[in-house]
Scaffold this motif. Structure first.
Motif, PDB file in Angstrom:
ATOM      1  N   ALA A  57      52.918  32.065  13.228  1.00 46.11           N
ATOM      2  CA  ALA A  57      54.107  32.901  13.179  1.00 46.11           C
ATOM      3  C   ALA A  57      54.312  33.565  14.530  1.00 46.11           C
ATOM      4  N   GLY A  58      55.559  33.888  14.816  1.00 38.60           N
ATOM      5  CA  GLY A  58      55.844  34.576  16.069  1.00 38.60           C
ATOM      6  C   GLY A  58      57.317  34.472  16.380  1.00 38.60           C
ATOM      7  N   SER A  59      57.809  35.418  17.164  1.00 36.61           N
ATOM      8  CA  SER A  59      59.235  35.462  17.460  1.00 36.61           C
ATOM      9  C   SER A  59      59.565  34.952  18.843  1.00 36.61           C
ATOM     10  N   GLY A  60      58.555  34.584  19.638  1.00 39.50           N
ATOM     11  CA  GLY A  60      58.835  34.156  20.991  1.00 39.50           C
ATOM     12  C   GLY A  60      57.812  33.173  21.503  1.00 39.50           C
ATOM     13  N   ALA A  61      57.987  32.793  22.777  1.00 35.42           N
ATOM     14  CA  ALA A  61      57.084  31.826  23.400  1.00 35.42           C
ATOM     15  C   ALA A  61      55.654  32.351  23.385  1.00 35.42           C
ATOM     16  N   TYR A  62      54.707  31.466  23.119  1.00 39.18           N
ATOM     17  CA  TYR A  62      53.331  31.887  22.870  1.00 39.18           C
ATOM     18  C   TYR A  62      52.572  32.271  24.135  1.00 39.18           C
ATOM     19  N   PHE A  63      52.855  31.616  25.259  1.00 35.36           N
ATOM     20  CA  PHE A  63      51.953  31.711  26.402  1.00 35.36           C
ATOM     21  C   PHE A  63      52.621  32.279  27.658  1.00 35.36           C
ATOM     22  N   LEU A  64      53.719  33.014  27.482  1.00 30.80           N
ATOM     23  CA  LEU A  64      54.417  33.559  28.643  1.00 30.80           C
ATOM     24  C   LEU A  64      53.597  34.621  29.363  1.00 30.80           C
ATOM     25  N   ASP A  65      52.901  35.455  28.618  1.00 27.64           N
ATOM     26  CA  ASP A  65      52.089  36.490  29.274  1.00 27.64           C
ATOM     27  C   ASP A  65      50.984  35.846  30.104  1.00 27.64           C
ATOM     28  N   PHE A  66      50.394  34.788  29.574  1.00 28.95           N
ATOM     29  CA  PHE A  66      49.382  34.073  30.354  1.00 28.95           C
ATOM     30  C   PHE A  66      50.009  33.454  31.601  1.00 28.95           C
ATOM     31  N   ALA A  67      51.194  32.857  31.445  1.00 27.17           N
ATOM     32  CA  ALA A  67      51.862  32.240  32.594  1.00 27.17           C
ATOM     33  C   ALA A  67      52.137  33.260  33.687  1.00 27.17           C
ATOM     34  N   GLU A  68      52.440  34.483  33.289  1.00 24.72           N
ATOM     35  CA  GLU A  68      52.660  35.536  34.286  1.00 24.72           C
ATOM     36  C   GLU A  68      51.368  35.797  35.070  1.00 24.72           C
ATOM     37  N   ARG A  69      50.234  35.772  34.389  1.00 22.38           N
ATOM     38  CA  ARG A  69      48.945  35.927  35.077  1.00 22.38           C
ATOM     39  C   ARG A  69      48.663  34.701  35.960  1.00 22.38           C
ATOM     40  N   ALA A  70      49.016  33.527  35.466  1.00 27.72           N
ATOM     41  CA  ALA A  70      48.769  32.302  36.234  1.00 27.72           C
ATOM     42  C   ALA A  70      49.585  32.265  37.510  1.00 27.72           C
ATOM     43  N   ARG A  71      50.761  32.892  37.477  1.00 29.17           N
ATOM     44  CA  ARG A  71      51.632  32.892  38.653  1.00 29.17           C
ATOM     45  C   ARG A  71      50.923  33.487  39.865  1.00 29.17           C
ATOM     46  N   ALA A  72      50.023  34.411  39.634  1.00 28.83           N
ATOM     47  CA  ALA A  72      49.293  35.024  40.750  1.00 28.83           C
ATOM     48  C   ALA A  72      48.232  34.094  41.327  1.00 28.83           C
ATOM     49  N   LYS A  73      47.927  32.996  40.607  1.00 32.17           N
ATOM     50  CA  LYS A  73      46.862  32.090  41.032  1.00 32.17           C
ATOM     51  C   LYS A  73      47.379  30.831  41.715  1.00 32.17           C
ATOM     52  N   THR A  74      48.677  30.556  41.600  1.00 33.26           N
ATOM     53  CA  THR A  74      49.182  29.284  42.105  1.00 33.26           C
ATOM     54  C   THR A  74      50.656  29.356  42.466  1.00 33.26           C
ATOM     55  N   ASN A  75      51.044  28.506  43.391  1.00 27.89           N
ATOM     56  CA  ASN A  75      52.456  28.305  43.713  1.00 27.89           C
ATOM     57  C   ASN A  75      53.004  27.030  43.084  1.00 27.89           C
ATOM     58  N   ILE A  76      52.161  26.304  42.355  1.00 28.98           N
ATOM     59  CA  ILE A  76      52.612  25.096  41.663  1.00 28.98           C
ATOM     60  C   ILE A  76      53.585  25.500  40.553  1.00 28.98           C
ATOM     61  N   PRO A  77      54.698  24.769  40.374  1.00 32.63           N
ATOM     62  CA  PRO A  77      55.627  25.108  39.286  1.00 32.63           C
ATOM     63  C   PRO A  77      54.934  25.133  37.928  1.00 32.63           C
TER      64      PRO A  77
END
Length: 403
Positions: A269-289
């Motif tokens: 269950a959930g109202s939104g994308a599951y892994f966006l918060d993780f992706a925000e953390r990943a953004r600090a680790k890589t410039n890969i799309p």
């Protein structure tokens, strides 16, 4: 904000290799289960990917395309090797490129999760658990895997596919090596995270050497196995930091595993994308799309993910099963939310069966299933697999089971 975020969904995405995706909407990999039982595409599968491409998306990814027939996830998987039906695979590649879309095979190896009636399941380590039994791959078998993936990727390029995605998520082989749930090895491929990611990095290097610098190579990676003792977010971030030093063109962030006892991400269950918060953390680790897959249910969620910089590409799966033309509507700022079916107490695997059979109906242009058709869909799904297991075993019976 609406005009700006709409324009962001329209905005092309230039991958590190120089290839351009025409917008920010992708169909993430699903096991569409539409192979012919001999590892080749069916007419239904060709029509399916043409229809999705016509619907306006930039990228479709075909789930679980195998390099050999010996570790398949299902008897409806494709097998891409020197014995494949190249004419039909070229037709599939061409159909998926309709309307300037991209079609990428997801290069898979089910490993420990291989379908036992058609396979000999082998993973990083021998396991004997309720619901999961497998042998361990030998060092020689592990050492052969990068070349196998590289050959499959090169064939995909020759046949006209737009790129490839390496499957390192959801409990399949490359994720199995990353995950302590599966990987109990004590050699150079087990123990520390550096050792557990060794095979993945070797596969990436071999694939890139095989396809050259200008062909897109993506990877689907778990943010987390979502199970205690499994591959966790902090480890995934370390892997992403290592991927940043490679020539990967796209990191497709997902999560969950098929290890016994794990809940399915797509059923939660959930109202939104599951892994966006993780992706925000990943953004600090890589410039890969970054592509984020799982849980997008509304146009507003897709727009926000791009506008806030958490994702470069929005991955849709079940949304495109219930509404194949959804990208064209979202790109024109219409049809905010697809209508997802609701099921009452579905059995384990039942929802997946319903969606898989609905995919078949899309391919054939037939009327949609209703939620009340769940039992019928499960029965049809299981019966089709039983028939194709017989076809698979008969077709591949004379082929050596060496990795």
């Amino acid at each position: 904000m609406s005009n700006r975020t709409q324009s962001l969904l329209h905005q092309p995405l230039i991958l590190p290799c120089g290839v351009t995706l025409k917008n920010r909407i992708a169909k993430s990999a699903m096991s569409d289960s539409l192979g012919d039982g001999k590892g080749n595409p069916s007419d239904d599968q060709i029509k399916l990917y043409e229809r999705w491409a016509t619907g306006g998306l930039a990228l479709s990814i075909i789930g679980e395309v195998q390099g050999t027939p010996h570790f398949a996830e299902k008897p409806g998987n494709l097998v891409l090797n020197d014995q494949s039906d190249f004419a039909y695979l070229r037709k599939l590649a061409q159909a998926g490129a309709t309307n300037d879309a991209h079609l990428w095979p997801q290069l898979g190896h089910a490993g420990a999760m291989a379908d036992a009636p058609i396979s000999s399941p082998k993973g990083p380590s021998r396991l004997d658990l309720p619901g999961l039994k497998c042998d361990a791959l030998s060092l020689d078998e592990i050492h052969a895997l990068p070349a196998e993936f590289a050959h499959t990727a090169n064939l995909a390029k020759q046949l006209g596919f737009g790129g490839v995605e390496l499957h390192a998520a959801h409990g399949f082989l490359l994720n199995q090596f990353l995950s302590p749930l599966f990987n109990k090895r004590e050699d150079a491929y087990g123990g520390s995270l550096q050792n557990r990611m060794r095979l993945l990095l070797e596969v990436i290097s071999a694939v890139r050497d095989s396809v050259g610098p200008d062909f897109p190579v993506g990877i689907k990676l778990n943010a987390t196995d979502q199970l205690e003792g499994g591959f966790a977010e902090d480890e995934s971030l370390e892997v992403i930091a290592a991927l940043d030093k490679t020539t990967i063109d796209l990191i497709d962030v997902s999560g969950g595993t098929y290890f016994p006892g794990a809940a399915s991400s797509s059923d939660r269950a959930g109202s939104g994308a599951y892994f966006l918060d993780f992706a925000e953390r990943a953004r600090a680790k890589t410039n890969i799309p970054l592509m984020v897959t799982g849980g997008f249910k509304t146009l507003g969620q897709a727009k926000s993910a791009i506008a806030e910089g958490k994702a470069d590409l929005v991955g849709l799966a079940r949304a495109l099963v219930v509404d194949p033309e959804l990208p064209s509507f979202w790109l024109s700022d219409q049809r905010d939310e697809p209508q997802f079916p609701r099921f009452k107490n579905p059995p384990e695997g039942g929802v997946t069966a319903w969606y898989t059979m609905q995919v078949t109906r899309i391919a054939r242009g037939e009327d949609a299933l209703e939620p009340d058709d769940l039992d019928e869909a499960i029965a049809a799904y299981e019966a089709r697999d039983e028939v194709r297991r017989e076809v698979w075993n008969s077709h591949f019976s004379g082929i050596s089971r060496a990795t």
